[in-house]
Scaffold this motif. Structure first.
Motif, short mmCIF file in Angstrom:
data_model
loop_
_atom_site.label_atom_id
_atom_site.label_comp_id
_atom_site.label_asym_id
_atom_site.label_seq_id
_atom_site.Cartn_x
_atom_site.Cartn_y
_atom_site.Cartn_z
N MET B 28 0.85 -1.20 0.00
CA MET B 28 0.00 0.00 0.00
C MET B 28 0.88 1.25 0.00
SD MET B 28 -3.43 -1.17 2.03
CE MET B 28 -2.73 -1.96 3.47
N LEU B 29 0.89 2.00 1.10
CA LEU B 29 1.62 3.27 1.08
C LEU B 29 3.12 3.07 1.32
CD1 LEU B 29 -0.84 5.61 3.00
CD2 LEU B 29 -0.75 5.05 0.57
N GLY B 30 3.51 1.86 1.72
CA GLY B 30 4.94 1.59 1.91
C GLY B 30 5.58 2.50 2.94
N GLY B 31 4.81 2.82 3.98
CA GLY B 31 5.36 3.59 5.09
C GLY B 31 5.12 5.09 5.01
N ALA B 32 4.55 5.59 3.91
CA ALA B 32 4.24 7.02 3.83
C ALA B 32 3.26 7.39 4.96
CB ALA B 32 3.62 7.36 2.47
N ALA B 33 3.43 8.59 5.50
CA ALA B 33 2.56 9.03 6.60
C ALA B 33 1.13 9.18 6.11
CB ALA B 33 3.07 10.34 7.17
N ARG B 34 0.19 8.88 6.98
CA ARG B 34 -1.23 9.04 6.66
C ARG B 34 -1.80 10.23 7.44
NH1 ARG B 34 -3.91 4.09 4.98
NH2 ARG B 34 -2.41 2.37 4.99
N PRO B 35 -2.81 10.89 6.88
CA PRO B 35 -3.57 11.87 7.65
C PRO B 35 -4.30 11.16 8.80
CG PRO B 35 -4.04 12.07 5.30
CD PRO B 35 -3.29 10.79 5.49
N ALA B 36 -4.77 11.95 9.75
CA ALA B 36 -5.43 11.37 10.93
C ALA B 36 -6.62 12.23 11.33
CB ALA B 36 -4.44 11.27 12.08
N THR B 291 -10.66 15.83 -0.39
CA THR B 291 -10.04 16.88 -1.22
C THR B 291 -8.80 17.45 -0.54
OG1 THR B 291 -11.38 18.69 -0.28
CG2 THR B 291 -12.28 17.54 -2.19
N ARG B 292 -8.74 17.35 0.79
CA ARG B 292 -7.57 17.84 1.54
C ARG B 292 -6.67 16.71 2.02
NH1 ARG B 292 -11.75 21.26 2.19
NH2 ARG B 292 -11.15 23.45 1.97
N PHE B 293 -7.23 15.53 2.20
CA PHE B 293 -6.52 14.42 2.85
C PHE B 293 -6.30 13.25 1.89
CE2 PHE B 293 -7.27 14.86 7.73
CZ PHE B 293 -6.88 16.18 7.69
N ALA B 294 -5.99 13.55 0.63
CA ALA B 294 -5.70 12.45 -0.29
C ALA B 294 -4.48 11.68 0.23
CB ALA B 294 -5.43 12.99 -1.68
N LEU B 295 -4.56 10.37 0.21
CA LEU B 295 -3.41 9.56 0.61
C LEU B 295 -2.34 9.62 -0.49
CD1 LEU B 295 -5.12 6.32 2.03
CD2 LEU B 295 -4.33 8.34 3.27
N ASP B 296 -1.09 9.38 -0.07
CA ASP B 296 0.01 9.40 -1.04
C ASP B 296 0.10 8.07 -1.78
OD1 ASP B 296 0.68 11.99 -0.28
OD2 ASP B 296 2.01 11.29 1.33
N VAL B 297 -0.95 7.78 -2.53
CA VAL B 297 -0.99 6.53 -3.31
C VAL B 297 -0.02 6.67 -4.48
CG1 VAL B 297 -2.45 5.03 -4.72
CG2 VAL B 297 -3.39 6.10 -2.66
N PRO B 298 0.93 5.71 -4.61
CA PRO B 298 1.90 5.84 -5.71
C PRO B 298 1.23 5.75 -7.08
CG PRO B 298 2.38 3.90 -4.31
CD PRO B 298 1.13 4.51 -3.79
N ALA B 299 1.82 6.41 -8.06
CA ALA B 299 1.30 6.32 -9.43
C ALA B 299 1.36 4.87 -9.91
CB ALA B 299 2.10 7.24 -10.35
N LEU B 300 2.48 4.22 -9.62
CA LEU B 300 2.63 2.81 -10.00
C LEU B 300 3.14 2.03 -8.78
CD1 LEU B 300 4.49 3.15 -13.44
CD2 LEU B 300 2.08 2.58 -13.09
#
Lengths: 308, 308
Positions: B28-36, B291-300
């Motif tokens: 999934m995000l591979g460790g990227a921080a998530r909003p809370a 719209t403000r809290f999009a997750l950092d989903v990788p392009a690929l």
């Protein structure tokens, strides 16, 4: 919420049941048992995908149901550039028996966890959808009852872009692009021990061909854009359920590749896993499930009873 | 998911932060921080309702956000047949400082929990909505900065049938039916130490009267059917936000009593808490937040990058 990862097979740490047991409160159900959903991630019987585990558990927990994620017996990592050697672990009936073990575990803890054992749905994705469908069509058959004692009937099946027809997996592998053909044959080898199983073995592993009137009500969905496990798997299963008189719903969305999970950012591995139209499936499944899994919400709260 | 209940005030067990920290995965995000989302249940500063705690955490977790439930300083059980005596514990600024302590705790664990500290929303219900709105309007003011050091700016406020105007609470109590009048005066006493606070104290405790341009973007909702905290509280707050130039959304649904929480079976205390139209609020809030809290989903994904 009570989170616990419970090993289901002696001496092994790969087959586990992770609990997502909701807290209750005198302000809510006051201890009444809740329905539950047992979730089986996909991964071609080669792995169990995290994308189809906890994110799905959160989605069902948000509806007020307990959730459980089963990591069942799988083959392990493979190199898709070559054919794979058979391994015992992921072969029929091992992953199916794991579902029986998970259901037994939940039943044994039903009091402690406040689970309504008459209302447990099995919900699987891709190969996990196959495993869930196999359990739904075999919970009362010797393969389960010999292994775990009395099979616990699931109250519902939810199967997402599931493999339901192993004849199709193998016979039509030749039509596929290279990578997809290799994946199909790997999935056949992982589950059936050979990339060329007998017709009898293929049929026996096909819920779409063996479902009977003891199969529980089923919610099936997929996408027309899925080339790895085409939507005809879900359609054939639905047709069989219609023939044997089992209630079902089927939703096929136009766009979306294989393995969308929730089809939202919450479960995406990359942007191609986000498909707003297909993400509708969870709303539909929730509404369908609620007709069977209504919580025992009191007519009046303790406060209202005092008040009146 | 990591569940932990952390006491925030030395020697007390009533002020706690419960974590619902999502697992991540290389898939999934591979460790990227998530909003809370930091959730503040309601209960008139007399209690913290379970109905507005874990069920809300599950709903936000299902969107892919970490969730935290704060149980802040409250008065304790009261007998609504008589006036209550003031107590220090639940009085301003204690419950507000608790929000500052919770934000500091999250910031201190941001690395461990993979929280994106620039994207934390505060989300409160009823009195919890007041407390959240007070934090949103005071995070940069001495009441917070003196108590907890640098105040952490929330990225968004979500306030459900919130008390935003204490002048209204007290001045219009006389219009209410007996029980609601008693509850309003109890809520005033719990938070301001008297059922007849000074005009200055009432204004200072009213986000609808003191919000400024440092208040974060806000999502406000309520029901026209709410007689305990009428929807005008949300409308006045929205009007103030418009005046000071803060982006906001406001949704007032026709039907539904006070305290609906999700307005579904997942959070209902009794059937009157289920209101399908009002349950729309969470979908609206989710879409607004995304719209403000999009997750950092990788392009690929790693797999797709290998593939191409």
């Amino acid at each position: 919420m009570k989170i616990e990862r419970i090993p289901l097979r002696e001496g092994r740490d790969d087959v586990t049941l992770t609990t997502y047991v909701l807290d209750d409160s005198a302000e809510m159900l006051g201890g009444a048992a809740r329905p539950a959903v047992l979730i089986l991630p996909g991964g071609g019987y080669l792995s169990c995908s995290d994308r189809e585990g906890e994110p799905i558990a959160m989605a069902f927990a948000s509806l007020g149901y307990h959730a459980f994620v089963l990591r069942y017996s799988v083959y392990g990592e493979v190199d898709f550039t070559r054919a794979i050697e058979p391994r015992e672990r992921s072969q029929y009936p091992n992953p199916l028996v794991d579902v029986g073990l998970a259901m037994r575990e939940i039943r044994e803890h039903a009091g402690e966890w406040s689970v309504d054992v008459d209302r447990i749905a099995v919900c699987g994705f891709s190969a996990g959808g196959h495993n869930a469908s196999m359990y739904a069509t075999h919970w009362d058959k010797p393969v389960i009852t010999d292994a775990v004692g009395e099979g616990l009937r699931p109250a519902a099946l939810i199967a997402a872009y599931a493999v339901t027809d192993y004849v199709d997996v193998v016979e039509r592998a030749g039509e596929m692009a290279d990578m997809e053909r290799t994946m199909r044959l790997a999935i056949a080898t992982a589950y059936l021990g050979t990339s060329a199983p007998s017709q009898e073995a293929l049929v026996a592993a096909s819920p779409a061909l063996v479902a009977d009137e003891n199969t529980p009500p089923s919610f099936l969905w997929g996408t027309a854009g899925d080339t790895l496990v085409p939507a005809r798997h879900s359609m054939r299963f639905a047709e069989r359920l219609a023939d044997v008189g089992v209630p079902y719903e089927l939703h096929v969305y136009e766009k979306g590749r294989h393995g969308l999970s929730l089809a939202t950012q919450a479960s995406a591995g990359s942007r191609g896993d986000i498909e707003p139209r297909a993400a509708d499936w969870f709303r539909q499944a929730a509404a369908w499930l609620e007709t069977r899994f209504a919580l025992d919400v009191p007519a009046l709260s303790a406060w209202e009873r005092k008040d009146t």
